[in-house]
Motif scaffolding. Structure first.
Motif, short mmCIF file in Angstrom:
data_model
loop_
_atom_site.label_atom_id
_atom_site.label_comp_id
_atom_site.label_asym_id
_atom_site.label_seq_id
_atom_site.Cartn_x
_atom_site.Cartn_y
_atom_site.Cartn_z
N ILE A 270 -2.25 12.63 -10.37
CA ILE A 270 -1.86 11.55 -9.68
C ILE A 270 -3.16 11.37 -8.47
CG2 ILE A 270 -0.55 10.24 -7.93
CD1 ILE A 270 1.89 11.51 -9.46
N ILE A 271 -3.54 10.41 -8.52
CA ILE A 271 -5.01 10.20 -7.67
C ILE A 271 -4.42 8.93 -6.73
CG2 ILE A 271 -7.42 9.66 -7.32
CD1 ILE A 271 -7.49 10.99 -10.44
N ASN A 272 -4.55 9.26 -5.47
CA ASN A 272 -4.31 7.91 -4.66
C ASN A 272 -5.38 7.71 -4.12
OD1 ASN A 272 -1.45 8.25 -5.05
ND2 ASN A 272 -1.12 9.84 -3.44
N ILE A 273 -5.75 6.26 -3.96
CA ILE A 273 -6.84 5.53 -3.27
C ILE A 273 -6.59 5.37 -1.65
CG2 ILE A 273 -8.73 3.86 -3.23
CD1 ILE A 273 -8.40 5.80 -5.73
N ALA A 274 -7.02 6.21 -0.78
CA ALA A 274 -6.80 6.22 0.63
C ALA A 274 -7.93 5.27 1.15
CB ALA A 274 -6.54 7.17 1.39
N SER A 275 -8.53 5.66 2.02
CA SER A 275 -9.67 4.97 2.86
C SER A 275 -10.28 5.64 3.91
CB SER A 275 -9.44 3.71 3.17
OG SER A 275 -10.38 3.00 4.02
N VAL A 276 -11.53 5.58 4.29
CA VAL A 276 -11.84 6.26 5.69
C VAL A 276 -11.08 5.46 6.81
CG1 VAL A 276 -14.23 6.94 4.84
CG2 VAL A 276 -13.94 4.76 5.79
N ALA A 277 -10.43 4.34 6.50
CA ALA A 277 -9.87 3.90 7.57
C ALA A 277 -8.45 4.43 8.01
CB ALA A 277 -9.69 2.18 7.05
N GLY A 278 -8.14 5.36 6.82
CA GLY A 278 -6.83 5.99 7.11
C GLY A 278 -6.95 7.37 7.88
N LEU A 279 -8.48 7.62 8.06
CA LEU A 279 -8.97 8.83 8.87
C LEU A 279 -9.36 8.88 10.23
CD1 LEU A 279 -10.96 10.37 5.82
CD2 LEU A 279 -8.41 10.79 6.29
N VAL A 280 -9.79 7.70 10.45
CA VAL A 280 -10.38 7.29 11.80
C VAL A 280 -9.91 5.94 12.36
CG1 VAL A 280 -12.34 8.72 11.46
CG2 VAL A 280 -12.39 6.45 11.02
N GLY A 281 -10.17 5.76 13.59
CA GLY A 281 -9.71 4.30 14.33
C GLY A 281 -10.59 3.45 13.73
N GLY A 282 -10.29 2.11 13.72
CA GLY A 282 -11.11 1.08 13.09
C GLY A 282 -11.93 0.57 14.37
N ASN B 59 0.69 -1.33 -0.03
CA ASN B 59 -0.13 0.02 -0.01
C ASN B 59 0.84 1.26 -0.06
OD1 ASN B 59 -1.95 -1.81 0.31
ND2 ASN B 59 -2.52 -1.31 2.13
N VAL B 60 2.03 1.18 0.81
CA VAL B 60 2.62 2.33 0.90
C VAL B 60 3.78 2.48 -0.10
CG1 VAL B 60 3.90 4.04 2.31
CG2 VAL B 60 2.14 2.59 3.30
N ARG B 61 4.89 1.44 -0.24
CA ARG B 61 5.90 1.27 -1.01
C ARG B 61 5.38 1.32 -2.59
NH1 ARG B 61 11.30 -0.52 -1.84
NH2 ARG B 61 11.52 -1.75 -3.64
N GLY B 62 4.29 0.66 -2.82
CA GLY B 62 3.80 0.53 -4.08
C GLY B 62 3.62 1.81 -4.68
N THR B 63 2.70 2.58 -3.84
CA THR B 63 2.08 3.85 -4.33
C THR B 63 3.41 4.88 -4.39
OG1 THR B 63 0.05 3.67 -3.11
CG2 THR B 63 0.71 5.82 -3.43
N PHE B 64 4.20 4.55 -3.37
CA PHE B 64 5.45 5.65 -3.74
C PHE B 64 6.15 5.54 -4.98
CE2 PHE B 64 10.14 5.40 -3.25
CZ PHE B 64 10.44 6.83 -3.26
N LEU B 65 6.63 4.06 -5.40
CA LEU B 65 7.46 3.83 -6.30
C LEU B 65 6.57 4.24 -7.64
CD1 LEU B 65 8.61 0.16 -5.63
CD2 LEU B 65 9.91 2.30 -5.60
N MET B 66 5.14 3.79 -7.82
CA MET B 66 4.50 4.32 -9.06
C MET B 66 4.43 5.73 -9.11
SD MET B 66 3.40 1.71 -10.95
CE MET B 66 2.55 2.69 -11.74
N SER B 67 4.19 6.34 -7.99
CA SER B 67 4.20 7.85 -8.18
C SER B 67 5.62 8.60 -8.51
CB SER B 67 3.89 8.45 -6.80
OG SER B 67 2.60 7.89 -6.49
N GLN B 68 6.56 7.88 -8.30
CA GLN B 68 8.21 8.38 -8.25
C GLN B 68 8.24 8.25 -9.76
OE1 GLN B 68 11.43 6.12 -7.00
NE2 GLN B 68 12.23 8.02 -6.30
N ALA B 69 8.13 6.90 -10.33
CA ALA B 69 8.31 6.61 -11.63
C ALA B 69 7.44 7.51 -12.83
CB ALA B 69 7.96 5.22 -12.07
N ASP C 20 3.23 21.60 -12.33
CA ASP C 20 1.78 21.49 -12.68
C ASP C 20 1.35 20.04 -12.58
OD1 ASP C 20 -0.55 22.97 -13.14
OD2 ASP C 20 -0.31 22.28 -15.62
N ILE C 21 1.73 19.38 -11.27
CA ILE C 21 1.23 17.99 -11.27
C ILE C 21 0.28 18.21 -10.06
CG2 ILE C 21 1.86 15.73 -10.41
CD1 ILE C 21 4.58 16.02 -11.97
N ASN C 22 -1.11 17.80 -10.14
CA ASN C 22 -1.90 17.66 -9.35
C ASN C 22 -1.80 16.26 -8.53
OD1 ASN C 22 -3.11 19.56 -11.58
ND2 ASN C 22 -4.22 20.36 -9.65
#
Length: 258
Positions: free
Chosen positions: A143-155, A119-129, A187-189
């Motif tokens: 660049i659009i990353n798919i996070a989750s509400v799980a990353g905003l609150v406790g489970g 989830n983290v390394r993969g997103t970093f490597l793709m974004s970097q390349a 100019d990369i959003n």
């Protein structure tokens, strides 16, 4: 320009990781509907070929590339294939993900590490390349990353004991901010989507077992549908969102509004 033209992606090329099933498939189809060429990648080739065939049957253009996004060589393979087939990458959707459920005190460290790696390394490597190419080309990108509400609150411990997944998605939210501020001058959003509960292969087991409890936590009292995510991904990928960067758009039926 007509307001609806702001949402067109004609001539653009999008890479969607984890594009062979679930939310990734929905988003790949939506980007194609808006006019983009689409490159879908994940570890298994067969589901990717099915998505490619469906997109082409609907009149779109697609490429399917099997790859492990945690490996630099595979990441380069995907980006190079997109360049060879379509000339470059204008839009990257980092959707590939993994999860593992267990009480925190029992979570196997190797499973925690695996989830963070995907989830983290993969997103970093793709974004970097992809980001490197966008910078070199000088014409910006999305660049659009798919996070989750799980990353905003406790489970909720009744059904969401996934500390690796939750931690990784929190990291994605802040990675989005850092990429956005670092690459704004090119100019990369960079934005993120934080979905709530959408029925997919990954979430299906939990929904089947704890559906009633999960619905009780959703003000709209229902799960999301593919159409309710498709419009959001097209918006963030399109000129309509040109003045948005570093933001996380929550699509959760109101779960985080309690």
């Amino acid at each position: 320009m007509n307001a609806l033209d702001l949402f067109r992606l004609d001539g653009k090329t999008a890479v969607v990781t984890g594009g062979g099933r679930g939310l990734g498939r929905y988003m790949a189809e939506a980007l194609s509907d808006a006019g983009a060429n689409v490159v879908v990648c994940s570890r298994k080739q067969e589901p990717l070929d099915e998505v490619k065939a469906d997109i082409e049957a609907a009149g779109g253009r697609a490429l399917a590339v099997a790859a492990d996004i945690t490996e630099e060589g595979d990441v380069e393979k995907v980006v190079s294939a997109a360049e060879s087939e379509f000339g470059g990458v204008d839009i990257l959707v980092n959707n590939s993900g993994a999860t593992w459920g267990a009480p925190t005190e029992e979570m196997p460290p190797e499973r925690f590490d695996h989830v963070m790696k995907v989830n983290v390394r993969g997103t970093f490597l793709m974004s970097q390349a992809v980001g490197r190419r966008m910078i070199e080309r000088g014409s910006g990108g999305k660049i659009i990353n798919i996070a989750s509400v799980a990353g905003l609150v406790g489970g909720n411990p009744k059904y969401m004991q996934t500390i690796g997944y939750n931690s990784s998605k929190g990291a994605i939210v802040n990675m989005t901010r850092d990429l956005a501020t670092g690459w704004a001058r090119y100019d990369i959003n960079v934005n993120a989507i934080a979905p709530g509960w959408f029925p997919t292969k990954m979430s299906g087991g939990l929904i089947e077992k704890f559906g009633d409890e999960m619905l009780a936590d959703i003000p709209l009292n229902r799960f999301g549908t593919p159409e309710e995510l498709k419009g959001v991904i097209v918006f963030l990928a399109s000129p309509a969102a040109a003045y948005m960067t570093g933001q996380t758009v929550v699509v959760d039926g109101g779960t985080t509004a309690w």
